[in-house]
Design an enzyme around this catalytic site. Structure first.
Site, mmCIF file in Angstrom:
data_model
loop_
_atom_site.group_PDB
_atom_site.id
_atom_site.type_symbol
_atom_site.label_atom_id
_atom_site.label_comp_id
_atom_site.label_asym_id
_atom_site.label_seq_id
_atom_site.Cartn_x
_atom_site.Cartn_y
_atom_site.Cartn_z
ATOM 1 N N SER A 49 83.736 48.007 8.359
ATOM 2 C CA SER A 49 83.044 47.630 9.592
ATOM 3 C C SER A 49 81.580 47.325 9.390
ATOM 4 C CB SER A 49 83.127 48.770 10.601
ATOM 5 O OG SER A 49 84.419 49.259 10.652
ATOM 6 N N THR A 182 80.184 50.905 13.305
ATOM 7 C CA THR A 182 78.817 50.571 12.917
ATOM 8 C C THR A 182 78.100 51.776 12.328
ATOM 9 O OG1 THR A 182 78.676 49.009 14.708
ATOM 10 C CG2 THR A 182 76.585 49.876 13.884
ATOM 11 N N THR A 200 76.135 46.317 11.070
ATOM 12 C CA THR A 200 77.541 46.164 11.442
ATOM 13 C C THR A 200 78.014 44.745 11.180
ATOM 14 O OG1 THR A 200 79.125 46.503 13.267
ATOM 15 C CG2 THR A 200 77.073 45.427 13.835
ATOM 16 N N ARG A 210 79.123 35.501 18.850
ATOM 17 C CA ARG A 210 78.983 36.776 19.557
ATOM 18 C C ARG A 210 78.024 37.714 18.814
ATOM 19 N NH1 ARG A 210 79.720 42.530 18.437
ATOM 20 N NH2 ARG A 210 80.444 43.524 20.326
ATOM 21 N N VAL A 211 77.121 38.299 19.552
ATOM 22 C CA VAL A 211 76.199 39.294 19.006
ATOM 23 C C VAL A 211 76.371 40.554 19.839
ATOM 24 C CG1 VAL A 211 73.761 39.909 18.788
ATOM 25 C CG2 VAL A 211 74.535 37.627 18.107
ATOM 26 N N GLY A 212 76.433 41.684 19.182
ATOM 27 C CA GLY A 212 76.636 42.937 19.903
ATOM 28 C C GLY A 212 75.339 43.673 20.176
ATOM 29 N N THR A 233 77.049 53.488 18.700
ATOM 30 C CA THR A 233 78.174 52.790 18.080
ATOM 31 C C THR A 233 79.281 52.676 19.114
ATOM 32 O OG1 THR A 233 79.798 52.862 16.285
ATOM 33 C CG2 THR A 233 79.082 54.963 17.150
ATOM 34 N N GLY A 234 80.102 51.644 18.989
ATOM 35 C CA GLY A 234 81.195 51.482 19.940
ATOM 36 C C GLY A 234 81.207 50.093 20.546
ATOM 37 N N GLY A 236 79.944 47.316 21.893
ATOM 38 C CA GLY A 236 78.594 46.784 22.044
ATOM 39 C C GLY A 236 78.431 45.826 23.206
HETATM 40 C C1 SD4 Z 1 79.304 46.036 18.085
HETATM 41 N N1 SD4 Z 1 78.553 48.302 18.356
HETATM 42 O O1 SD4 Z 1 79.079 45.016 17.441
HETATM 43 C C2 SD4 Z 1 79.132 47.381 17.420
HETATM 44 C C3 SD4 Z 1 80.431 47.808 16.851
HETATM 45 C C4 SD4 Z 1 80.611 49.260 16.644
HETATM 46 O O2 SD4 Z 1 82.022 51.043 16.271
HETATM 47 O O3 SD4 Z 1 79.727 50.041 16.704
HETATM 48 N N2 SD4 Z 1 81.816 49.730 16.436
HETATM 49 O O4 SD4 Z 1 79.706 46.013 19.250
#
Ligand code: SD4
Length: 303
Positions: A49, A182, A200, A210-212, A233-234, A236
């Site tokens: 990831s 991430t 990430t 796409r940008v998180g 994290t998660g 985004g």
């Molecule tokens: C995102 N927050 O690009 C990142 C991905 C991530 O656990 O953290 N995944 O959305």
């Protein structure tokens, strides 16, 4: 309170934590520790990831998002949708050191990286290729689309917009967000200097461009040496609307315990997006730290 220095990061990326810690022990700055720590995950391709060879987008390409923040000067360096360069957080650091900008994106960020001496190389690996072709040939799940229908017999698009939008369903349960992790890191040095960063390769099968949250200051991470640091994290796409890292630092500034600060931030998001998946870690300048995780329990694993 824990004694300083403190190094914390998301997930069980222990090698990254140790690299950051060692960097401090060897006399490196907090910013060095964040750069080297997150950079370790880019080399190791943590969980697939972080770094090259993971999370191919809908055209099969791996693109990277990263940021680094200096809590003394409040400077941020970030890259988003970075292509063909592996050391995303290293490039982010150069944005701080050699530009007055904060965020560079796409192939232009790659050109900047090359000028800074980073190699321009293919981020595709056997693994990302097979993830891509598996997705293309089998599931073709439109993870990140809504209110569209396939324009052809193929369910992976191209898509056309639904004329009459009949539903506004949150599609997160279909996404692979739980499959990508991430690295977000907060380092607080002996003197209380705070630095933070993220790196990430974003969402699996994301729409190109796409940008998180990860490269966005206050979303992916935030550092302020007068209060503390946080990283997220998660999902985004959801988190970047709430600036969770900024909010966690502001709670800590008001004296809120770090764990409670993280929890308050997560529950604010959950009020709007009950199925939200993500976590926030944070630490204050006394060395106390905490985290909170919102985990959807009924996540169906698409793989
Ligand atoms: C995102 N927050 O690009 C990142 C991905 C991530 O656990 O953290 N995944 O959305």
């Amino acid at each position: 309170a824990t004694a300083l220095p403190v190094v914390i990061n998301t997930w069980a990326f222990r090698k990254a934590t140790e690299t950051a810690w060692r960097t401090l022990q060897l006399g490196g700055s907090e910013l060095d520790a964040v750069e080297k720590g997150c950079g370790q995950c880019e080399i190791d391709q943590c969980d697939g990831s972080v770094g090259y060879g993971g999370s191919p987008d809908e055209s099969g390409e791996t693109t990277l998002d990263a940021m680094i923040m200096d809590g003394n000067t409040m400077e941020v360096g970030a890259v988003a949708d970075l292509r063909h360069v592996k050391n995303a957080i290293g490039v982010a650091r150069k944005v701080i050191e050699h530009t007055k900008h904060t965020l560079l994106v796409g192939e232009s960020a790659s050109l900047f990286a090359v000028r800074m001496g980073f190699p321009y190389e293919d981020l595709t690996t056997q693994r990302s290729l097979s993830m891509y072709s598996r997705w293309l040939n089998q599931s073709c799940q439109p993870n990140y689309w809504k209110n569209v229908v396939p324009d052809s017999s193929k369910s992976c698009g191209p898509y056309k917009r639904l004329e009459k939008v009949s539903f506004e369903e949150e599609t997160i349960s279909q996404r692979n967000v739980h499959n990508h992790d991430t690295i977000g890191m907060v380092v607080i040095g002996k003197s209380g200097t705070v630095a933070s960063g993220t790196s990430t390769n974003g969402g699996v099968h994301k729409i190109p461009g796409r940008v998180g949250d990860s490269p966005i200051a206050g979303a992916g991470s935030y550092a302020d040496s007068t209060a503390g640091g946080a990283a997220a994290t998660g999902d985004g796409d959801t988190m970047m609307r709430f600036l969770p890292s900024y909010q966690a630092v502001e709670y800590m500034r008001m004296g809120t315990d770090p764990t409670v600060a993280c929890q308050k931030v997560i529950s604010r998001i959950q009020k709007h997006v009950p199925k939200f998946f993500g976590a926030v870690i944070c630490a204050n300048t006394t060395g106390s730290y905490g985290m909170y995780l919102a985990q959807q329990t009924n996540f169906a694993d698409p793989d």
